[in-house]
Write a protein that holds these residues in place. Structure first.
Motif, PDB file in Angstrom:
ATOM      1  N   MET A  86       6.374 -23.604 -12.438  1.00 30.32           N
ATOM      2  CA  MET A  86       5.215 -22.920 -12.996  1.00 30.32           C
ATOM      3  C   MET A  86       4.410 -23.876 -13.867  1.00 30.32           C
ATOM      4  O   MET A  86       4.964 -24.538 -14.742  1.00 30.32           O
ATOM      5  N   ASP A 131      -0.514 -20.905 -15.247  1.00 27.44           N
ATOM      6  CA  ASP A 131       0.270 -19.778 -14.740  1.00 27.44           C
ATOM      7  C   ASP A 131       1.049 -19.122 -15.879  1.00 27.44           C
ATOM      8  O   ASP A 131       1.092 -17.900 -15.998  1.00 27.44           O
ATOM      9  N   ARG A 132       1.636 -19.937 -16.732  1.00 26.73           N
ATOM     10  CA  ARG A 132       2.405 -19.423 -17.871  1.00 26.73           C
ATOM     11  C   ARG A 132       1.511 -18.680 -18.855  1.00 26.73           C
ATOM     12  O   ARG A 132       1.867 -17.605 -19.353  1.00 26.73           O
ATOM     13  N   ARG A 182       0.489 -15.278 -17.449  1.00 30.73           N
ATOM     14  CA  ARG A 182       1.599 -14.330 -17.507  1.00 30.73           C
ATOM     15  C   ARG A 182       1.809 -13.781 -18.916  1.00 30.73           C
ATOM     16  O   ARG A 182       2.071 -12.594 -19.088  1.00 30.73           O
ATOM     17  N   SER A 215       7.879 -17.224 -18.203  1.00 34.59           N
ATOM     18  CA  SER A 215       6.940 -18.166 -18.834  1.00 34.59           C
ATOM     19  C   SER A 215       7.667 -19.135 -19.750  1.00 34.59           C
ATOM     20  O   SER A 215       7.341 -20.319 -19.788  1.00 34.59           O
ATOM     21  N   SER A 250       9.685 -21.541 -17.552  1.00 35.89           N
ATOM     22  CA  SER A 250       8.825 -22.237 -16.569  1.00 35.89           C
ATOM     23  C   SER A 250       9.379 -22.187 -15.154  1.00 35.89           C
ATOM     24  O   SER A 250       9.193 -23.113 -14.368  1.00 35.89           O
ATOM     25  N   CYS A 271       9.911 -19.368 -11.849  1.00 35.04           N
ATOM     26  CA  CYS A 271       9.775 -18.055 -11.254  1.00 35.04           C
ATOM     27  C   CYS A 271      10.654 -18.001 -10.009  1.00 35.04           C
ATOM     28  O   CYS A 271      10.428 -18.746  -9.053  1.00 35.04           O
ATOM     29  N   TYR A 308       8.947 -17.667  -6.587  1.00 36.94           N
ATOM     30  CA  TYR A 308       8.235 -18.821  -6.050  1.00 36.94           C
ATOM     31  C   TYR A 308       9.151 -19.704  -5.206  1.00 36.94           C
ATOM     32  O   TYR A 308       8.707 -20.336  -4.255  1.00 36.94           O
ATOM     33  N   THR A 349       3.202 -24.290  -9.072  1.00 37.60           N
ATOM     34  CA  THR A 349       1.914 -24.363  -9.729  1.00 37.60           C
ATOM     35  C   THR A 349       1.891 -25.439 -10.803  1.00 37.60           C
ATOM     36  O   THR A 349       0.891 -25.595 -11.483  1.00 37.60           O
ATOM     37  N   CYS A 350       2.989 -26.181 -10.929  1.00 36.30           N
ATOM     38  CA  CYS A 350       3.039 -27.263 -11.904  1.00 36.30           C
ATOM     39  C   CYS A 350       2.630 -28.579 -11.249  1.00 36.30           C
ATOM     40  O   CYS A 350       2.767 -28.755 -10.046  1.00 36.30           O
TER      41      CYS A 350
END
Length: 67
Positions: free
Chosen positions: A5, A9-10, A13, A48, A51, A53, A56, A63-64
């Motif tokens: 993440m 994204d974090r 959330r 979050s 970091s 999910c 995912y 998304t990192c």
């Protein structure tokens, strides 16, 4: 457990979790839907902070920027 993440994204959330908590604790949303939303808000905050999910991972979404 590798991070999957990104920071945006974090942040999103945590903001969504705050909105859900506000709606629940001000009794705008009550009952079963309220309970589901407050649990989801807790999951959002937890994922979050770590970091990661779990949803995912099977889809290979990251998304990192690192790794």
């Amino acid at each position: 457990m590798k991070k999957n993440m990104g920071s945006m994204d974090r942040i999103i959330r945590v903001i969504l979790a705050a909105i859900m908590a506000y709606l629940y604790f001000t009794n705008v949303i009550t009952g079963t839907l309220g309970l589901v939303l407050i649990i989801l808000a807790g999951v959002f905050v937890l994922t979050s902070f770590i970091s990661f999910c779990p949803l995912y991972a099977p889809f290979g979404i990251k998304t990192c920027k690192t790794q």
